[in-house]
Design a protein around this motif. Structure first.
Motif, PDB file in Angstrom:
ATOM      1  N   THR A  84       0.846  -1.196   0.000  1.00 25.89           N
ATOM      2  CA  THR A  84       0.000   0.000   0.000  1.00 25.89           C
ATOM      3  C   THR A  84       0.886   1.253   0.000  1.00 25.89           C
ATOM      4  O   THR A  84       0.822   2.067   0.926  1.00 25.89           O
ATOM      5  N   SER A 145      -6.273  -0.608   5.428  1.00 24.03           N
ATOM      6  CA  SER A 145      -7.622  -0.031   5.392  1.00 24.03           C
ATOM      7  C   SER A 145      -7.851   0.745   4.092  1.00 24.03           C
ATOM      8  O   SER A 145      -9.000   0.959   3.703  1.00 24.03           O
ATOM      9  N   ILE A 147      -7.200  -0.287   1.119  1.00 26.39           N
ATOM     10  CA  ILE A 147      -7.588  -1.175   0.002  1.00 26.39           C
ATOM     11  C   ILE A 147      -8.601  -2.240   0.461  1.00 26.39           C
ATOM     12  O   ILE A 147      -8.752  -3.276  -0.172  1.00 26.39           O
ATOM     13  N   THR A 148      -9.248  -1.971   1.590  1.00 26.34           N
ATOM     14  CA  THR A 148     -10.212  -2.928   2.142  1.00 26.34           C
ATOM     15  C   THR A 148     -11.646  -2.472   1.866  1.00 26.34           C
ATOM     16  O   THR A 148     -11.985  -1.317   2.108  1.00 26.34           O
ATOM     17  N   ASP A 149     -12.451  -3.402   1.379  1.00 25.53           N
ATOM     18  CA  ASP A 149     -13.872  -3.134   1.128  1.00 25.53           C
ATOM     19  C   ASP A 149     -14.646  -3.453   2.409  1.00 25.53           C
ATOM     20  O   ASP A 149     -14.835  -4.625   2.754  1.00 25.53           O
ATOM     21  N   TYR A 150     -15.090  -2.418   3.095  1.00 29.67           N
ATOM     22  CA  TYR A 150     -15.745  -2.623   4.391  1.00 29.67           C
ATOM     23  C   TYR A 150     -17.211  -3.067   4.274  1.00 29.67           C
ATOM     24  O   TYR A 150     -17.931  -3.061   5.260  1.00 29.67           O
ATOM     25  N   ASP A 152     -17.470  -6.095   2.495  1.00 29.45           N
ATOM     26  CA  ASP A 152     -17.171  -7.503   2.186  1.00 29.45           C
ATOM     27  C   ASP A 152     -16.768  -8.240   3.469  1.00 29.45           C
ATOM     28  O   ASP A 152     -15.624  -8.155   3.912  1.00 29.45           O
ATOM     29  N   CYS A 156     -13.017  -7.921   5.156  1.00 29.94           N
ATOM     30  CA  CYS A 156     -12.786  -6.675   5.899  1.00 29.94           C
ATOM     31  C   CYS A 156     -12.404  -6.905   7.356  1.00 29.94           C
ATOM     32  O   CYS A 156     -11.728  -6.080   7.962  1.00 29.94           O
ATOM     33  N   MET A 195      -5.064  -7.605  -6.127  1.00 32.82           N
ATOM     34  CA  MET A 195      -5.839  -6.381  -6.323  1.00 32.82           C
ATOM     35  C   MET A 195      -5.646  -6.012  -7.786  1.00 32.82           C
ATOM     36  O   MET A 195      -4.580  -5.533  -8.175  1.00 32.82           O
ATOM     37  N   LYS A 212     -15.223  -2.567  -8.051  1.00 31.01           N
ATOM     38  CA  LYS A 212     -14.480  -2.711  -6.791  1.00 31.01           C
ATOM     39  C   LYS A 212     -13.120  -3.378  -6.997  1.00 31.01           C
ATOM     40  O   LYS A 212     -12.670  -4.189  -6.168  1.00 31.01           O
ATOM     41  N   HIS A 214     -10.276  -1.995  -6.898  1.00 35.04           N
ATOM     42  CA  HIS A 214      -9.189  -1.362  -6.134  1.00 35.04           C
ATOM     43  C   HIS A 214      -9.176  -1.838  -4.684  1.00 35.04           C
ATOM     44  O   HIS A 214      -8.556  -1.214  -3.830  1.00 35.04           O
ATOM     45  N   TYR A 215      -9.897  -2.924  -4.455  1.00 34.36           N
ATOM     46  CA  TYR A 215      -9.916  -3.545  -3.130  1.00 34.36           C
ATOM     47  C   TYR A 215      -9.233  -4.907  -3.201  1.00 34.36           C
ATOM     48  O   TYR A 215      -9.119  -5.507  -4.278  1.00 34.36           O
TER      49      TYR A 215
END
Ligand code: COA
Length: 334
Positions: A84, A145, A147-150, A152, A156, A195, A212, A214-215
């Motif tokens: 990241t 955080s 690159i995390t899909d909150y 999913d 997450c 990713m 999505k 970029h997650y």
């Protein structure tokens, strides 16, 4: 002629204050504290709201320098392990170099996901062993955080943000420091953990954002199956080829992705839980930061002591995996 070995002479870490607990996730996605604890071992993670990976890295390096009592100007080389980075370029190492005022250092980033720290550590050690550098900083830092899909729930709950660093110097004792390493990569694992958005394959577009891309994408079950075998195998292999039994190893320092993977690795090495550094409950998976974060916390608390034998082990996206054997030489924490 005796070989010059690289050794860790100081450690330091930095984590943001804000915590995301399992109870918080119960309000965000369809999950329970019980599910997360039993499947992963995680209780909470730290989240960096304002700032980037270079902040995590710079703060961790400053702690490390303080612990060694040297200035940033003495650093020859900075290696940042991260997936990241603040941006594609300049490298996070450049940003960190400027931030901490390491005016005599050069640096670069290493991308090996959850194996980023062992890969960067072994890379840094080469510059010490060849006599090219005398002080190399290796830092693992990830703002997962970002690159995390909150939304999913599969992914997450797993990740957190942290930075942790070590200082490498030539060892005064040629039988101590970094003694052996085994590192691997196998790109056939790419489809299970990746990713796909944002790089040259799929430059950012409205479509990549809508999809999505970029997650983090992870097929958790598939990753688990390979990781649990890969990390245990490579740890057993480094012990065997150095004629070590469980009783000869003081600490296993495993990448913290899942407590069940950690337990399987320890079991394979013949190690009791009391000899395993585990802080996944407090931080989750902080990718490149997990291993140095353990080293730093155990050193700070006085449990990691000069003269102890440790095995670091990791498995991550790529696939990338490996183990590093070392005899710890940093002066004990005061
Ligand atoms: N809360 C509740 N249920 C969840 C959940 C969550 N947060 N996430 C997934 N589930 C559900 C799944 O949908 C699935 O439901 P289904 O059976 O109805 O389809 C069920 O729980 C079991 O899922 P499964 O994938 O079998 O769980 P698991 O025991 O494999 O644990 C992981 C999932 C992600 C914790 C685990 O696979 C893992 O740790 N993988 C490896 C991670 C890793 O090592 N990465 C390495 C490098 S970073």
């Amino acid at each position: 002629m005796t070989k010059t070995r690289a050794t860790i002479t100081a450690v330091g870490h930095w984590v943001p204050e804000e915590r995301l607990t399992n109870a918080d996730f119960e309000k965000m996605v369809d999950t329970t504290d019980e599910w997360i604890r039993t499947r992963t071992g995680i209780v909470e993670r730290r989240i960096l709201r304002n700032g980037a990976t270079s902040d995590l890295a710079a703060n961790a390096i400053q702690e490390t320098l303080k612990n060694r009592g040297i200035s940033a100007a003495e650093i020859d080389l900075i290696i940042v392990a991260t997936v990241t980075p603040d941006m594609f370029f300049p490298s996070t190492a450049c940003l960190v170099q400027d931030r901490i005022g390491a005016k005599n250092a050069w640096g670069f980033d290493v991308s090996a996901a959850c194996s980023g720290f062992p890969f960067a550590l072994v890379t840094g050690a080469q510059f010490i062993e060849t006599g090219t550098c005398r002080k190399v900083v290796v830092v693992g830092a990830d703002k997962m955080s970002s690159i995390t899909d909150y939304t999913d729930r599969n992914n997450c709950i797993l990740f957190g943000d942290a930075g942790a660093a070590v200082l490498l110097e030539p060892s005064a004792d040629s039988s101590a420091g970094i003694l052996d390493h085994i590192l691997h990569c196998d790109g056939s694992g790419e489809r299970f953990l990746n990713m796909h958005g944002g790089g040259s394959l799929n430059p950012p577009t409205h479509e990549t954002v809508d999809k999505k891309m970029h997650y983090i994408f992870q097929d958790g079950k598939a990753v688990f199956k390979v990781a649990v075998v890969g990390m245990a195998d490579v740890s057993a292999e480094i012990m065997e080829r150095n004629n070590l039994a469980g009783k000869d190893v003081d600490w296993l320092v495993p990448h913290q992705a899942n407590l069940r993977i950690i337990d399987a690795t320890a079991g394979r090495m013949g190690l009791d839980r009391s000899k395993v550094m585990i802080n996944i409950d407090k931080y989750g998976n902080t990718t490149a930061a997990t291993i140095p974060l353990c080293l730093s916390e155990w050193w700070q608390s006085g449990k990691l002591k000069k003269g102890q034998t440790i095995v670091m082990a990791s498995f991550g996206a790529g696939w990338t995996w490996g183990a590093v054997l070392m005899k710890w030489t940093a002066e004990d924490a005061r």
